[in-house]
Scaffold this active site. Structure first.
Site, PDB file in Angstrom:
ATOM      1  N   ASP A  67      -4.841  -9.366  -3.462  1.00 34.92           N
ATOM      2  CA  ASP A  67      -4.921  -8.137  -2.667  1.00 34.92           C
ATOM      3  C   ASP A  67      -4.770  -6.964  -3.621  1.00 34.92           C
ATOM      4  O   ASP A  67      -3.718  -6.788  -4.239  1.00 34.92           O
ATOM      5  CB  ASP A  67      -3.823  -8.117  -1.611  1.00 34.92           C
ATOM      6  CG  ASP A  67      -3.948  -6.928  -0.664  1.00 34.92           C
ATOM      7  OD1 ASP A  67      -4.868  -6.108  -0.835  1.00 34.92           O
ATOM      8  OD2 ASP A  67      -3.116  -6.814   0.257  1.00 34.92           O
TER       9      ASP A  67
ATOM     10  N   LYS B 257      -1.137 -15.485  -1.959  1.00 37.08           N
ATOM     11  CA  LYS B 257      -1.773 -14.206  -2.239  1.00 37.08           C
ATOM     12  C   LYS B 257      -0.990 -13.498  -3.337  1.00 37.08           C
ATOM     13  O   LYS B 257       0.252 -13.510  -3.330  1.00 37.08           O
ATOM     14  CB  LYS B 257      -1.807 -13.330  -0.988  1.00 37.08           C
ATOM     15  CG  LYS B 257      -2.434 -11.952  -1.235  1.00 37.08           C
ATOM     16  CD  LYS B 257      -2.197 -11.002  -0.084  1.00 37.08           C
ATOM     17  CE  LYS B 257      -3.107 -11.267   1.071  1.00 37.08           C
ATOM     18  NZ  LYS B 257      -3.027 -10.196   2.096  1.00 37.08           N
TER      19      LYS B 257
ATOM     20  N   GLU C 226      -8.940  -9.035  -1.394  1.00 45.49           N
ATOM     21  CA  GLU C 226      -8.722  -8.151  -0.257  1.00 45.49           C
ATOM     22  C   GLU C 226      -8.745  -6.691  -0.698  1.00 45.49           C
ATOM     23  O   GLU C 226      -8.062  -6.308  -1.645  1.00 45.49           O
ATOM     24  CB  GLU C 226      -7.370  -8.492   0.392  1.00 45.49           C
ATOM     25  CG  GLU C 226      -7.059  -7.725   1.651  1.00 45.49           C
ATOM     26  CD  GLU C 226      -5.777  -8.211   2.303  1.00 45.49           C
ATOM     27  OE1 GLU C 226      -5.228  -7.469   3.128  1.00 45.49           O
ATOM     28  OE2 GLU C 226      -5.330  -9.334   1.980  1.00 45.49           O
TER      29      GLU C 226
ATOM     30  N   LYS D 251      -4.407  -6.634  12.013  1.00 50.32           N
ATOM     31  CA  LYS D 251      -3.014  -6.185  12.090  1.00 50.32           C
ATOM     32  C   LYS D 251      -2.883  -5.338  13.349  1.00 50.32           C
ATOM     33  O   LYS D 251      -3.495  -4.269  13.427  1.00 50.32           O
ATOM     34  CB  LYS D 251      -2.629  -5.348  10.857  1.00 50.32           C
ATOM     35  CG  LYS D 251      -2.578  -6.131   9.560  1.00 50.32           C
ATOM     36  CD  LYS D 251      -2.321  -5.207   8.369  1.00 50.32           C
ATOM     37  CE  LYS D 251      -2.348  -5.998   7.067  1.00 50.32           C
ATOM     38  NZ  LYS D 251      -2.258  -5.115   5.873  1.00 50.32           N
TER      39      LYS D 251
ATOM     40  N   LYS E 167      -0.435  -9.800  -5.216  1.00 54.08           N
ATOM     41  CA  LYS E 167      -0.638  -8.359  -5.162  1.00 54.08           C
ATOM     42  C   LYS E 167      -0.931  -7.859  -6.574  1.00 54.08           C
ATOM     43  O   LYS E 167      -0.115  -8.030  -7.485  1.00 54.08           O
ATOM     44  CB  LYS E 167       0.598  -7.662  -4.611  1.00 54.08           C
ATOM     45  CG  LYS E 167       0.937  -8.038  -3.174  1.00 54.08           C
ATOM     46  CD  LYS E 167       0.006  -7.367  -2.193  1.00 54.08           C
ATOM     47  CE  LYS E 167       0.463  -7.570  -0.757  1.00 54.08           C
ATOM     48  NZ  LYS E 167      -0.410  -6.880   0.194  1.00 54.08           N
TER      49      LYS E 167
ATOM     50  N   HIS F 264       9.464  -6.537  -3.656  1.00 54.39           N
ATOM     51  CA  HIS F 264       8.087  -6.890  -3.294  1.00 54.39           C
ATOM     52  C   HIS F 264       7.183  -5.848  -3.958  1.00 54.39           C
ATOM     53  O   HIS F 264       7.139  -4.688  -3.549  1.00 54.39           O
ATOM     54  CB  HIS F 264       7.947  -6.851  -1.770  1.00 54.39           C
ATOM     55  CG  HIS F 264       6.706  -7.497  -1.246  1.00 54.39           C
ATOM     56  ND1 HIS F 264       6.493  -8.852  -1.314  1.00 54.39           N
ATOM     57  CD2 HIS F 264       5.608  -6.977  -0.635  1.00 54.39           C
ATOM     58  CE1 HIS F 264       5.327  -9.142  -0.753  1.00 54.39           C
ATOM     59  NE2 HIS F 264       4.772  -8.019  -0.353  1.00 54.39           N
TER      60      HIS F 264
ATOM     61  N   ASP G 223      -9.402  -4.693   4.814  1.00 50.01           N
ATOM     62  CA  ASP G 223      -8.080  -4.512   5.423  1.00 50.01           C
ATOM     63  C   ASP G 223      -7.882  -3.045   5.795  1.00 50.01           C
ATOM     64  O   ASP G 223      -8.162  -2.633   6.921  1.00 50.01           O
ATOM     65  CB  ASP G 223      -6.986  -4.992   4.477  1.00 50.01           C
ATOM     66  CG  ASP G 223      -5.583  -4.811   5.064  1.00 50.01           C
ATOM     67  OD1 ASP G 223      -5.466  -4.534   6.267  1.00 50.01           O
ATOM     68  OD2 ASP G 223      -4.593  -4.940   4.317  1.00 50.01           O
TER      69      ASP G 223
ATOM     70  N   GLU H 191      -0.674 -14.384   7.600  1.00 52.00           N
ATOM     71  CA  GLU H 191       0.291 -13.933   6.595  1.00 52.00           C
ATOM     72  C   GLU H 191       1.587 -13.510   7.280  1.00 52.00           C
ATOM     73  O   GLU H 191       2.257 -12.577   6.864  1.00 52.00           O
ATOM     74  CB  GLU H 191      -0.321 -12.763   5.817  1.00 52.00           C
ATOM     75  CG  GLU H 191       0.406 -12.357   4.553  1.00 52.00           C
ATOM     76  CD  GLU H 191      -0.277 -11.194   3.843  1.00 52.00           C
ATOM     77  OE1 GLU H 191       0.432 -10.275   3.403  1.00 52.00           O
ATOM     78  OE2 GLU H 191      -1.513 -11.209   3.738  1.00 52.00           O
TER      79      GLU H 191
END
Length: 383
Positions: free
Chosen positions: A199, A168, A225, A275, A170, A24, A251, A329
């Site tokens: 993001d 999304k 984001e 979150k 990254k 990831h 965020d 998410e």
């Protein structure tokens, strides 16, 4: 009706590491395993569970899995043992006072206490929190391989499975020109069939963001984001004003209610990524969400890529907060090769579905925890 009393008898915090199904890639790290801390609370003979997860350890934020386990097992346990878990408002206030910062540790304990109280009453966590306003929420997926063709192939597979239609990406780890080209190609591939968001994870400075956000908007990207550093609220506001076709989401810059209020006051974003980990638990999340809703900001049910336990706790909470304009998410369990829970989560029709059953709706798999825990020698799974 007699009042429920649940004296807290035991608090445990167990760190574990669970491999992911693929690397990831983020702007600050590449993750191939998730570090989590399972918090187990026994109150009045009832056991409740919470979970904290750190993406890449302390490379995302200030807390490490080792630190979370230590804070929960020492300072928070010292403050909470013997207290009545059923007095949730008092419990959350006591947790907030016990240590400074350490929001992930506080959140895991907060969730475990709420889970225990809901289980003791034989009700779902969402019902303990006043009842869900939805029984399922839209579910986004992060395309984070870094390879354009592979990401498109993965997105097509998710659409075919009817699992995700919000993607999304990254970005921020590569040259901005390359990132924008990568995103634009994916946005073209899914035009009219799925939404594409990005993001940046604070990777850009303001001049870079000012240069490249318009190109992302022109490519059809719906939301960006945290394009700049969490502290740079003024830059977020300038970027939002300069890019009316692109929603800017806060965020990392929005952890406390005071952070949320500052973003509202300065018109620094159009949406807020919730979150529980960064808000310190249930009470903090509800406070941030209330400020965002009052200002007309869209809610996004974010994740720290928790496993099943943390994901379910967040899902129960999110379903009680009203409309999530940007969905959620909560795909953490889908990214992991295994689970520390005895039952899974229902993902279908582009949504994540609220389970039945008391508390968060699952149990801790003690054998799996014994295998993946990192605070002692690994044990073998039963045959």
């Amino acid at each position: 009706m007699p009042r429920l009393r649940l004296p807290i008898e035991r608090i445990e915090a167990i760190p574990a590491r669970v491999p992911t199904i693929r690397p990831h890639h983020l702007s600050f790290a590449t993750v191939d395993a998730m570090d989590v801390v399972i918090v187990r609370v026994t109150a009045g003979g009832v056991v409740g569970y919470g979970e904290a997860s750190t993406i890449g350890g302390p490379r995302w934020g200030e807390e490490s899995p080792e630190g979370i386990a230590a804070i929960v097992g020492t300072y928070l346990a010292e403050a909470m043992l013997g207290q009545d878990a059923a007095q949730l408002n008092l419990a959350e206030a006591r947790i907030a006072r016990a240590v400074r910062g350490n929001f992930f540790a506080k959140a895991a304990l907060s969730m475990a206490l709420h889970d225990a109280v809901a289980r003791a009453g034989g009700i779902r966590l969402a019902d303990l929190l006043g009842g869900p306003q939805a029984i399922h929420l839209p579910l986004a997926w992060t395309l984070a391989s870094g390879d354009t063709a592979r990401d498109i192939e993965e997105g097509e597979r998710m659409l075919a499975l009817r699992r995700h239609r919000d993607f999304k990406l990254k970005i921020g780890a590569h040259a901005p020109e390359d990132d924008v080209a990568h995103v634009a190609a994916i946005a073209r591939a899914f035009e009219g069939r799925a939404s594409v968001r990005v993001d940046v994870n604070q990777a850009w400075d303001e001049p870079t963001a000012a240069r490249f956000l318009p190109a992302l908007a022109g490519a059809g990207v719906a939301m960006a984001e945290q394009p700049v550093a969490a502290w740079n609220v003024a830059a977020m506001a300038r970027l939002q004003r300069a890019n009316p076709r692109l929603a800017i989401m806060g965020d990392e810059g929005i952890a406390t209610p005071q952070d949320a209020l500052r973003h509202v006051t300065e018109a620094a974003c159009h949406a807020v990524a919730l979150k529980p980990a960064k808000h310190g638990g249930v009470a903090g999340t509800r406070a941030v969400a209330a400020i965002a809703r009052s200002a007309g900001l869209g809610l996004y049910g974010g994740t720290m890529l928790e496993g099943t336990i943390g994901t379910l706790a967040a899902l129960h909470l999110y379903t009680t907060l009203g409309d999530h304009a940007w969905g959620t998410e909560l795909f953490g369990p889908l990214l992991l090769r295994d689970t520390l829970a005895t039952s899974g989560i229902e993902f279908r029709d582009f949504a994540i579905h609220l389970p039945e059953g008391p508390g968060i709706g699952t149990e801790l798999d003690e054998d799996k925890l014994g295998f993946f825990r990192t605070d002692r020698s690994r044990t073998s799974l039963p045959a």
